[in-house]
Design a protein around this motif. Structure first.
Motif, PDB file in Angstrom:
ATOM      1  N   GLU A   1       1.836   7.037  -6.559  1.00 58.42           N
ATOM      2  CA  GLU A   1       0.864   8.098  -6.838  1.00 58.42           C
ATOM      3  C   GLU A   1       1.459   9.474  -6.529  1.00 58.42           C
ATOM      4  OE1 GLU A   1      -3.088   5.390  -5.754  1.00 58.42           O
ATOM      5  OE2 GLU A   1      -2.463   7.020  -4.447  1.00 58.42           O
ATOM      6  N   LYS A   2       2.268   9.553  -5.466  1.00 56.41           N
ATOM      7  CA  LYS A   2       2.904  10.835  -5.136  1.00 56.41           C
ATOM      8  C   LYS A   2       3.909  11.235  -6.199  1.00 56.41           C
ATOM      9  CE  LYS A   2       5.320  13.284  -1.445  1.00 56.41           C
ATOM     10  NZ  LYS A   2       5.869  13.183  -0.070  1.00 56.41           N
TER      11      LYS A   2
ATOM     12  N   GLN B   1       2.088  12.671  -8.989  1.00 62.74           N
ATOM     13  CA  GLN B   1       1.667  14.039  -8.711  1.00 62.74           C
ATOM     14  C   GLN B   1       2.827  15.023  -8.911  1.00 62.74           C
ATOM     15  OE1 GLN B   1      -1.333  15.048  -8.006  1.00 62.74           O
ATOM     16  NE2 GLN B   1      -0.988  17.169  -7.418  1.00 62.74           N
TER      17      GLN B   1
ATOM     18  N   THR C   1       0.830  -1.212   0.000  1.00 63.20           N
ATOM     19  CA  THR C   1       0.000   0.000   0.000  1.00 63.20           C
ATOM     20  C   THR C   1       0.855   1.248   0.000  1.00 63.20           C
ATOM     21  OG1 THR C   1      -1.656  -1.222   1.269  1.00 63.20           O
ATOM     22  CG2 THR C   1      -1.910   1.169   1.162  1.00 63.20           C
ATOM     23  N   GLU C   2       1.906   1.279   0.833  1.00 64.70           N
ATOM     24  CA  GLU C   2       2.754   2.470   0.899  1.00 64.70           C
ATOM     25  C   GLU C   2       3.486   2.686  -0.412  1.00 64.70           C
ATOM     26  OE1 GLU C   2       2.754   4.690   3.222  1.00 64.70           O
ATOM     27  OE2 GLU C   2       1.220   3.523   4.269  1.00 64.70           O
TER      28      GLU C   2
ATOM     29  N   ARG D   1       2.376   1.856  -3.333  1.00 63.35           N
ATOM     30  CA  ARG D   1       1.388   2.396  -4.273  1.00 63.35           C
ATOM     31  C   ARG D   1       1.156   3.880  -4.026  1.00 63.35           C
ATOM     32  NH1 ARG D   1      -2.723   0.171  -7.199  1.00 63.35           N
ATOM     33  NH2 ARG D   1      -1.168  -1.454  -7.550  1.00 63.35           N
ATOM     34  N   LYS D   2       1.086   4.261  -2.739  1.00 59.95           N
ATOM     35  CA  LYS D   2       0.929   5.679  -2.419  1.00 59.95           C
ATOM     36  C   LYS D   2       2.131   6.480  -2.911  1.00 59.95           C
ATOM     37  CE  LYS D   2      -1.990   4.988   1.672  1.00 59.95           C
ATOM     38  NZ  LYS D   2      -2.077   5.139   3.148  1.00 59.95           N
TER      39      LYS D   2
END
Length: 784
Positions: A604-605, A608, A597-598, A600-601
């Motif tokens: 995504e960051k 961005q 999960t981290e 994947r985050k």
């Protein structure tokens, strides 16, 4: 009277000695700080010049005699090299052996066919075969101040057959602008000198660009700098101002990087102290001897302490530290002024240390485990790795340079059984621009067969080029672990969550990592099926394919969204293996998973940061180019009108100069909000940098220009409304009025390229600036 005179004489003498000592110490400290800053700027300019020379050499290396005779093909090839247009804001020239310009980019400058052999730097390259950073001069056709960088083009036998020239226009934004954007102190600044011509080619004061420096003999310190001295000095400038200056040479170009600070500003605390002490001395003359002796002794004690501390700091006995401020008088103000100066010096050194740290950090990142790479398939089908981190030496046993032009050396290492799958996965990813994820075996020259996992995202470029940015990691250990899980339970308690089911998919065993990740204890999980963890995000079809693949291959791995006992949904990387008995019959299934999960985050960051402006959260230049390409394609497909608007804030620099960059950033954020609220959700608002914004309007009605004009007028009015801004340091809000100059260029389909459309909108914006600002102008073709 004699005692009083003696006291005053001692006081004045002490004041003069201390003033001279402090001035000398302050000059040495300021000189060291100034030279440190100049060294950093000189190194940065040297890096920028070297980078541009390397880019030109790379282009020249790809040009041979045959390409020089096929000018149109060479012209088309150079137009696709975006890095040249980014590095050289005034374009690129290619000449033949006689100095005749065969290619001139961009075309609008009209330099093709002009002979540049009379330019000394061009002649030096063509006749001497050396790469040269030429002297700043006025362009022959454009009449703009430019700095040429020239590298030779060599034939098969090494003879010079032409040259590649990169031009930087000093009148336009360029890589030297950072010099002009900063000041040293309040009144000081920076200068970049071409010693061959004794002229300034960049300066904080823009009026001095391309102006000659002091004539010989007028400023001896400046003459020493031109003669090769690197250091600091104090002298009267050609403008009659005594200045403290420092100079450092830029090796790659031969330029001089200088910083100057008026002596009046540098030694202001000393001057103020001298005047105040003089006033105190006049008062002391009317006091009685005892009072004068007592008062002078009280006054001189802090000065002696300060002098002693400064001397010990100078000699290195104690570290640099603030002077004690025990009283609120001139001596306390002197100590406070010194403390402020010391704070500024330490802050400058801290920034320099931070810069050095960042450079080291880049080197450390380049050494992280795992391979960071860029894989490219060209329009001719050629495979290459334009970039690969140094980790490729350990992971694959090859040098990064061996793969820059061709990936054949890498393909030769891939296991013959896996190479077809490698190529198929690459083609599939390129066809659908889908993530490229796969595993393959590699025959390492020294370490034998290794398993590699590739995870990359594709990006389509012009001319059919597809480039992947991604990571590759050695998963040999993971593969060995998976194999061992099928035959032994010794590795059961790993960091990965593991559960084992029987052939009917009932959980018979879990490890501690399973409980830690899911929240279910062994008692709660055993006897249940994996449905216990389902999040509801995957369809029945997904699980059908999973079990089909598991039945067919005896193995499956991939990403699955599951739900913890707490209800929290998380993503995990799952590996499921079938365990068979001696007869080949499946007896159990072993599933190992890890929480990603981290990661994947983090991905995504990264997305961005890669596509959005961190200040305004608007699309950045990269995402804007993609949106504009999509808008042009949609316009061509549906024959709908669109428009591109280029906005530049009027007087933004004045706001920054008056209140600082913090208040400037607050204004930019408010401008972004107003623009976003004033257009449709289907339109695009982006920030290119500084105070430049762009707006893409799509699906306009038949009267595209009228619709665009209405929107532009709306934006002009919205941006002209007052801004209520909070100014740091004064404890109050300030009302600021700011207008915008807007350039508009309508479009329909692919009648113009993306770059041409941006250029036209930019021209229209400058026409609005020329019309008095706070205006709107549409792009109009020139009559000729």
């Amino acid at each position: 009277m004699g005692a009083l005179f003696g006291v005053l004489l001692v006081l004045w003498a002490t004041t003069l000695v201390l003033g001279y000592f402090l001035r000398d110490e302050m000059q040495a400290t300021l000189s060291a700080q100034q030279f440190s800053v100049v060294t950093l700027l000189a190194d940065e300019v040297d890096r920028s010049v070297s980078e541009r020379m390397r880019a030109l050499k790379a282009v020249a290396a790809g040009i041979d005699a045959t390409k020089l005779t096929r000018v149109e093909l060479l012209d088309a090839e150079l137009r696709h090299q975006e890095v040249l247009h980014t590095l050289f804001n005034w374009g690129v020239l290619v000449t033949d052996r006689s100095g005749m310009a065969l290619i001139s980019l961009p075309d609008v400058l009209g330099r093709r066919g002009v002979n540049y052999l009379d330019v000394e730097a061009v002649r030096e390259t063509l006749e001497g075969g050396r790469s040269v950073v030429g002297a700043a001069l006025i362009g022959k056709t454009t009449h703009q101040p430019v700095v040429p960088m020239i590298v030779p083009i060599r034939g098969a036998n090494g003879e010079v057959i032409g040259s590649v020239i990169g031009l930087t226009n000093l009148a336009l934004p360029n890589f030297l602008d950072e010099i002009g954007a900063n000041r040293f102190g309040r009144e000081g600044g920076y200068l970049l000198t071409d010693p061959r011509q004794r002229i300034f080619i960049a300066a904080t004061d823009k009026s001095r660009v391309m102006k000659p420096g002091p004539p010989p003999g007028l400023n001896p310190v400046y003459d020493r700098y031109l003669a090769g001295y690197e250091g600091s000095g104090l002298a009267r400038s050609s403008r009659g101002v005594v200045e403290l200056s420092s100079s450092r040479r830029v090796p790659s170009a031969g330029w001089l990087m200088q910083a100057v600070l008026p002596a009046e500003e540098a030694f202001a605390p000393i001057y103020r102290l001298q005047w105040r002490v003089l006033g105190v001395s006049m008062v002391l003359t009317v006091l009685a001897g005892t009072v004068a002796w007592w008062w002078l002794r009280r006054q001189l004690q802090p000065l002696g302490e300060a002098a002693e501390l400064l001397g010990r700091m100078r000699d290195g006995v104690i570290p640099r530290q603030p002077l004690p401020v025990r009283r609120d008088d001139e001596i306390g103000e002197l100590a406070g002024a010194f403390n402020g100066l010391l704070s500024a010096i330490l802050e400058g050194e801290s920034r320099a240390a931070e810069h050095t740290f960042n450079q080291r950090l880049r080197g450390i990142v380049a050494q992280i485990p795992g391979l960071v790479f860029q894989y490219r398939v060209g329009p001719d089908g050629a495979h290459s790795l334009p970039f690969a981190s140094d980790a490729i030496r350990d992971l694959c046993g090859v040098e990064p340079a061996a793969l820059t032009g061709c990936a054949a050396a890498l393909h030769a290492l891939i296991h013959p059984d896996d190479l077809p799958g490698f190529m198929a996965a690459l083609r599939e990813s390129a066809a659908h621009l889908a993530p490229w994820r796969m595993e393959c075996r590699l025959n390492h020259p020294r370490r034998g067969v290794r398993w590699m996992r590739i995870d990359a995202l594709p990006e389509a470029g012009e001319g059919g080029v597809v480039t992947w940015q991604g990571f590759a990691t050695d998963i040999t250990a993971a593969k060995e672990t998976e194999s061992e899980l099928r035959i032994a339970a010794a590795t059961f308690e790993t960091q990965e969550g593991i559960f084992i089911t029987d052939v009917n998919k009932r959980i018979v065993r879990v490890n501690q990592a399973f409980t830690a990740m899911t929240g279910y204890s062994a008692a709660e999980a055993i006897g249940q099926t994996p449905r216990l963890l389902r999040s509801g995000r995957h369809s029945t079809e997904f699980y059908r394919h999973l079990y089909e693949g598991l039945a067919r291959d005896g193995f499956w791995q991939g990403e699955i969204w599951n739900r913890r006992k707490s209800g929290e949904v998380f993503v995990e990387w799952v590996t499921i293996s079938a365990v068979r008995d001696g007869r080949g019959q499946v007896t159990h299934y072993v599933a190992a998973f890890s929480d990603i999960t981290e990661r994947r985050k983090a991905e995504e960051k990264i997305h961005q940061l890669a596509f959005y402006d961190p200040l305004t959260q608007l699309p950045n230049r990269r995402l804007f180019h993609d949106r504009l390409d999509q808008a042009l394609a949609a316009s061509a497909r549906t024959r709908s009108h669109g428009a591109l608007m280029f906005l530049d804030l009027d007087g933004f620099k004045g706001l920054n100069d008056s209140y600082g960059h913090v208040i400037g950033d607050e204004l930019l954020v408010e401008v972004a909000h107003r623009l976003t609220r004033s257009v449709r959700e289907t339109d695009t608002v982006a920030r290119l940098g500084g105070d430049e914004f762009v707006v893409i309007l799509e699906n306009l009605d038949e009267a595209g220009c009228d619709a665009a004009a209405r929107v532009a007028e709306k934006l002009r009015q919205v941006l002209a409304e007052p801004y209520r801004l909070s100014v740091p340091g004064i404890g109050a809000d300030v009302t600021h009025r700011c207008s915008a100059s807007i350039g508009v260029c309508p479009f329909l389909g692919h009648a113009e390229t993306r770059d041409e459309l941006i250029k036209r909108a930019d021209i229209a914006m400058y026409q609005a600036k020329a019309a008095g600002r706070n205006a709107i102008r549409f792009y109009m073709e020139s009559p000729g």
